[in-house]
Design a protein around this motif. Sequence first.
Motif, mmCIF file in Angstrom:
data_model
loop_
_atom_site.group_PDB
_atom_site.id
_atom_site.type_symbol
_atom_site.label_atom_id
_atom_site.label_comp_id
_atom_site.label_asym_id
_atom_site.label_seq_id
_atom_site.Cartn_x
_atom_site.Cartn_y
_atom_site.Cartn_z
ATOM 1 N N TRP A 121 25.798 -17.293 -52.144
ATOM 2 C CA TRP A 121 24.995 -18.369 -52.729
ATOM 3 C C TRP A 121 25.039 -19.633 -51.869
ATOM 4 O O TRP A 121 24.028 -20.276 -51.643
ATOM 5 C CB TRP A 121 25.509 -18.675 -54.131
ATOM 6 N N ASN A 122 26.226 -19.979 -51.375
ATOM 7 C CA ASN A 122 26.400 -21.248 -50.664
ATOM 8 C C ASN A 122 26.093 -21.200 -49.181
ATOM 9 O O ASN A 122 25.816 -22.241 -48.583
ATOM 10 C CB ASN A 122 27.834 -21.765 -50.857
ATOM 11 N N ALA A 168 33.410 -12.816 -57.557
ATOM 12 C CA ALA A 168 33.097 -14.253 -57.654
ATOM 13 C C ALA A 168 33.133 -14.893 -56.270
ATOM 14 O O ALA A 168 32.286 -15.734 -55.949
ATOM 15 C CB ALA A 168 34.091 -14.945 -58.587
ATOM 16 N N TRP A 169 34.092 -14.487 -55.432
ATOM 17 C CA TRP A 169 34.181 -15.021 -54.067
ATOM 18 C C TRP A 169 32.952 -14.613 -53.250
ATOM 19 O O TRP A 169 32.350 -15.455 -52.568
ATOM 20 C CB TRP A 169 35.464 -14.528 -53.392
ATOM 21 N N ASP A 209 30.005 -13.712 -54.354
ATOM 22 C CA ASP A 209 28.837 -14.380 -54.926
ATOM 23 C C ASP A 209 28.750 -15.828 -54.443
ATOM 24 O O ASP A 209 27.684 -16.285 -54.016
ATOM 25 C CB ASP A 209 28.904 -14.328 -56.449
ATOM 26 N N ALA A 210 29.873 -16.538 -54.498
ATOM 27 C CA ALA A 210 29.883 -17.941 -54.048
ATOM 28 C C ALA A 210 29.554 -18.029 -52.565
ATOM 29 O O ALA A 210 28.810 -18.916 -52.133
ATOM 30 C CB ALA A 210 31.246 -18.578 -54.340
ATOM 31 N N ARG A 211 30.091 -17.118 -51.796
ATOM 32 C CA ARG A 211 29.840 -17.108 -50.352
ATOM 33 C C ARG A 211 28.359 -16.869 -50.071
ATOM 34 O O ARG A 211 27.731 -17.558 -49.263
ATOM 35 C CB ARG A 211 30.713 -16.025 -49.702
#
Length: 169
Positions: free
Chosen positions: A59-60, A52-53, A55-57
């Motif tokens: 994506w953002n 999740a970390w 993926d967020a990194r």
Amino acid sequence: MIDYLADQLGVADVSQIKQYTERRQTQFDHQDEIKKAYGLREVSAVEAAFVAWVDARAWNTGDGKKSIFVDGVSWLRTNKVLLPGVTTLTRLIARVRDEATERLHDTLYGILSPRQQAILARLLEVPEGARASDLERWRKGPSVPSGRNMEKALERAGEIPDRGPGRGR
């Protein structure tokens, strides 16, 4: 190096190092000892949170795999996780980042009108006899900075308003 480490660890007979690989279980026993001594967890215990970390990194920020890898190692260390092998970690980060990038592309493509989608698809086609699509040609700048190459680059940029996806919805 072995002599230096042996001295640091107080190992008198460095020839024992050759025996390390004779018993496959030894490395796992040592791994367990290291985990206990430092209070570390296996990656599997935090894999969902780590994915999740990543993926967020991805994506953002749009950061590359190397940057995410370096910061991912810091994340794992901060969260007291026994680091997996480099190849294992590299593949995991690459997979998650690629999935996030694909999701981003799908999301952006979905925002386009059907007409804009068709224009974009045409921009990705490589015309017969050409080596690159129009989009690829427009993406590249001059390889050698010169007046003539800048003129060509400006001509390519001038093509975009007539054929680019921003021509209305």
